[in-house]
Design a protein around this motif. Structure first.
Motif, PDB file in Angstrom:
ATOM      1  N   GLN A   1       0.827  -1.200   0.000  1.00 22.73           N
ATOM      2  CA  GLN A   1       0.000   0.000   0.000  1.00 22.73           C
ATOM      3  C   GLN A   1       0.864   1.253   0.000  1.00 22.73           C
ATOM      4  O   GLN A   1       1.914   1.289   0.655  1.00 22.73           O
ATOM      5  N   ARG A   2       0.392   2.240  -0.724  1.00 26.83           N
ATOM      6  CA  ARG A   2       1.019   3.565  -0.693  1.00 26.83           C
ATOM      7  C   ARG A   2       0.245   4.408   0.310  1.00 26.83           C
ATOM      8  O   ARG A   2      -0.963   4.576   0.197  1.00 26.83           O
TER       9      ARG A   2
ATOM     10  N   GLN B   1     -15.260  11.525  -4.476  1.00 28.75           N
ATOM     11  CA  GLN B   1     -14.917  10.171  -4.082  1.00 28.75           C
ATOM     12  C   GLN B   1     -14.649   9.285  -5.302  1.00 28.75           C
ATOM     13  O   GLN B   1     -13.815   8.388  -5.264  1.00 28.75           O
TER      14      GLN B   1
ATOM     15  N   GLN C   1     -11.153   9.851  -6.445  1.00 32.44           N
ATOM     16  CA  GLN C   1     -10.140   9.593  -5.427  1.00 32.44           C
ATOM     17  C   GLN C   1      -9.273   8.405  -5.823  1.00 32.44           C
ATOM     18  O   GLN C   1      -9.764   7.343  -6.215  1.00 32.44           O
ATOM     19  N   ASP C   2      -7.963   8.611  -5.763  1.00 28.71           N
ATOM     20  CA  ASP C   2      -6.968   7.574  -6.050  1.00 28.71           C
ATOM     21  C   ASP C   2      -6.963   7.121  -7.502  1.00 28.71           C
ATOM     22  O   ASP C   2      -6.492   6.019  -7.811  1.00 28.71           O
TER      23      ASP C   2
ATOM     24  N   LEU D   1      -5.401   6.685 -10.898  1.00 25.46           N
ATOM     25  CA  LEU D   1      -3.993   6.583 -11.257  1.00 25.46           C
ATOM     26  C   LEU D   1      -3.885   6.652 -12.771  1.00 25.46           C
ATOM     27  O   LEU D   1      -4.483   5.846 -13.480  1.00 25.46           O
TER      28      LEU D   1
ATOM     29  N   LEU E   1      -1.140  10.487  -9.584  1.00 27.40           N
ATOM     30  CA  LEU E   1      -2.161  10.056  -8.628  1.00 27.40           C
ATOM     31  C   LEU E   1      -3.010  11.254  -8.216  1.00 27.40           C
ATOM     32  O   LEU E   1      -2.482  12.314  -7.878  1.00 27.40           O
TER      33      LEU E   1
ATOM     34  N   ARG F   1      -5.708  12.768  -5.545  1.00 26.66           N
ATOM     35  CA  ARG F   1      -6.271  12.629  -4.208  1.00 26.66           C
ATOM     36  C   ARG F   1      -7.250  13.775  -3.975  1.00 26.66           C
ATOM     37  O   ARG F   1      -6.977  14.922  -4.341  1.00 26.66           O
TER      38      ARG F   1
END
Length: 520
Positions: free
Chosen positions: A158-159, A293, A296-297, A299, A397, A399
């Motif tokens: 996990q990052r 949401q 979110q994340d 990539l 990425l 966020r």
């Protein structure tokens, strides 16, 4: 009769007798009901055994072998497992007897001469039997036998992005698994041949156990064949002790390791932007937070394009949008999905400040309060989209952070630490509102009534300024936007003062939402 003629007659008679004898011998040989001498099947000498008896014994040997127990034990220090017993049948053993039966067919069918020729040709042959294991059946047995082992799943690395935007990693965790391909190979190696499995039946009906060294010992009288047509009962020699196997293990790695995450090149935060909500309606906050949401994340690979429409559709399907004001043909009206453009506009500003390539973007038809003029990005399903490309050499990425008052978008990736970007928007022209008259016959003669006051429009140019160590090195115009002036609407009862409207009705264009208008 001359001597020469007598000699010829005798020669012909001899030839006829020889031919007849040969034919009789050939017929006798071709009609034999036993297997030819010297024939072996998987190290089992089957020569001179009646064919039907061979087939019966072969089936019983198969049953014996399938019921052979196998005990599997773990000697691995990290896999404390209780021994488990299975039969070879439960482990998926498959014996291809059909191939043997097909090779027997020429002994039963065809002309006598064909059968005799085939019988002669297969003398002293070795017919292999190639057993195999059904991998899925073996896997199912192992799942049942070792549920604790298989219940543990590998965990991806996990990052972690901490409160101070520092990046750290949680290492991946592998798990032990039985090396099933290797286990199949081990099972193949311990399989006995047909020559060392089971028993044979003598000509007097006596049943014999076969041993690996070739010896044959009589079985108990209870196991004799009771009649000529009765099938013998398969008997396990030597008490059928289980074969022992030490389970082979392999580590099952997760899909994502720390090394793989680090190779993506996401080293630090490269930009961020925050906007505050112009109003705190429950519907608008829900729409903003739900859309945030969804991105979110996200990539993005190097060269990959972000398509906002994809995430609008995803959000609508997953969370649903609620009622909040939207823009319909340049006017605020009640609708569904109001607020989604605050997310795109916040993201747009973060993208500008990261130096990324804008692929598609358009300003709102009306100024919005949460970003400066020229720095907004609207959305209209099927008409207006927001897209940008990750034009860096590494992954990017996204966020998002939201509460009941604001939304923040942060971008993480890899960029030179000495390069930053500033955004500068300048109004180059103000567009004065026009006056629009509408007819209201109820007003007194000569009376006018202002229904809505016009709003000034703007033409705005926006530049992205690249700086190195705080010094400007280049300036790029990223947009020239027009925000149309809104006319002053005045009601009057003088029809002559109203200019005829020759414009066709505009097709509905909903911005900052997905549906509208909604009136109650």
């Amino acid at each position: 009769m001359t001597l020469q003629r007598m000699f010829l007659v005798r020669a012909l008679l001899g030839l006829l007798l020889f031919t007849g004898a040969a034919c009789a011998t050939l017929v006798w040989y071709g009609t034999q009901r036993t297997l030819p001498a010297g024939l072996t099947v998987d190290n089992w000498d089957v020569g001179r055994i009646p064919i039907t008896e061979f087939e019966r014994q072969l089936e019983d040997k198969k049953k014996l072998l399938l019921q052979q127990p196998v005990r599997m034990m773990s000697k691995h220090p990290d896999a404390q497992l209780q021994p488990v017993d299975w039969t070879l049948d439960q482990l998926g053993l498959e014996l291809p007897l059909q191939e043997i039966y097909e090779r027997l067919q020429p002994l039963k069918t065809g002309s006598v001469f064909q059968r005799a020729a085939y019988r002669w040709n297969i003398r002293n042959e070795e017919w292999p039997l190639l057993p195999s294991f059904d991998a899925s059946k073996l896997h199912t047995a192992l799942l049942r036998g070792f549920p604790t082992l298989y219940s543990k799943q590998p965990e991806d690395a996990q990052r972690i992005i901490g409160p101070n935007d520092m990046i750290s990693y949680v290492p991946e965790a592998a798990v032990l698994r039985i090396d099933e391909p290797e286990l199949i190979q081990q099972l193949q190696r311990i399989l006995p041949s047909m020559g060392s499995v089971g028993w044979t039946v003598g000509t007097d009906g006596q049943q014999f156990a076969e041993h690996s060294d070739g010896r044959k010992t009589p079985e108990a009288a209870a196991h004799r064949v009771n009649s000529e047509n009765a099938a013998p009962t398969a008997v396990s020699p030597a008490g059928r002790s289980p074969f022992l196997i030490a389970l082979p293990f392999v580590k099952q790695q997760p899909n994502l390791s720390v090394g793989m995450l680090q190779a993506q090149g996401i080293e630090r935060k490269i930009s961020e932007f925050t906007t505050s909500y112009p109003q705190n309606g429950e519907g608008r906050i829900h729409n903003i937070r739900s859309t945030a949401q969804s991105i979110q994340d996200v990539l993005l690979k190097p060269g990959e394009t972000f398509d906002y429409a994809t995430y609008i559709a995803e959000t609508e399907a997953k969370f649903g949008y609620k009622e909040a004001p939207v823009i319909l043909n340049g006017k605020l009206v009640p609708g569904i999905g109001g607020g989604i453009c605050q997310v795109s506009s916040t993201l747009y500003n973060a993208v500008l400040r990261a130096g990324l390539q804008i692929v598609e973007r358009r300003n709102h038809s009306l100024p919005v309060s949460y970003v400066p003029l020229g720095q907004d990005a609207t959305f209209a399903s099927g008409h207006i989209n927001f897209k940008f490309r990750n034009n860096t050499a590494k992954y990017l990425l996204i966020r998002t952070y939201t509460d009941d008052q604001r939304i923040t978008v942060k971008l993480f990736g890899q960029a030179p630490a000495d390069i930053t970007y500033g955004i500068e928007s300048t109004t180059i022209e103000k567009l004065q509102p026009s006056i629009k008259y509408v007819l209201n016959p109820t007003l007194p003669t000569g009376k006018k009534q202002t229904i809505s006051k016009g709003k000034t429009g703007y033409v705005v140019e926006t530049y992205r300024i690249k700086m190195q160590n705080g010094v400007e090195v280049s300036r790029e115009r990223v947009s020239r936007d027009t925000y149309a002036a809104q006319p002053t609407i005045i009601a009057t009862n003088q029809g002559g003062a109203i200019e005829p409207n020759s414009r066709q009705p505009e097709a509905p264009l909903i911005e900052d939402g997905v549906k509208g208008p909604t009136f109650r």
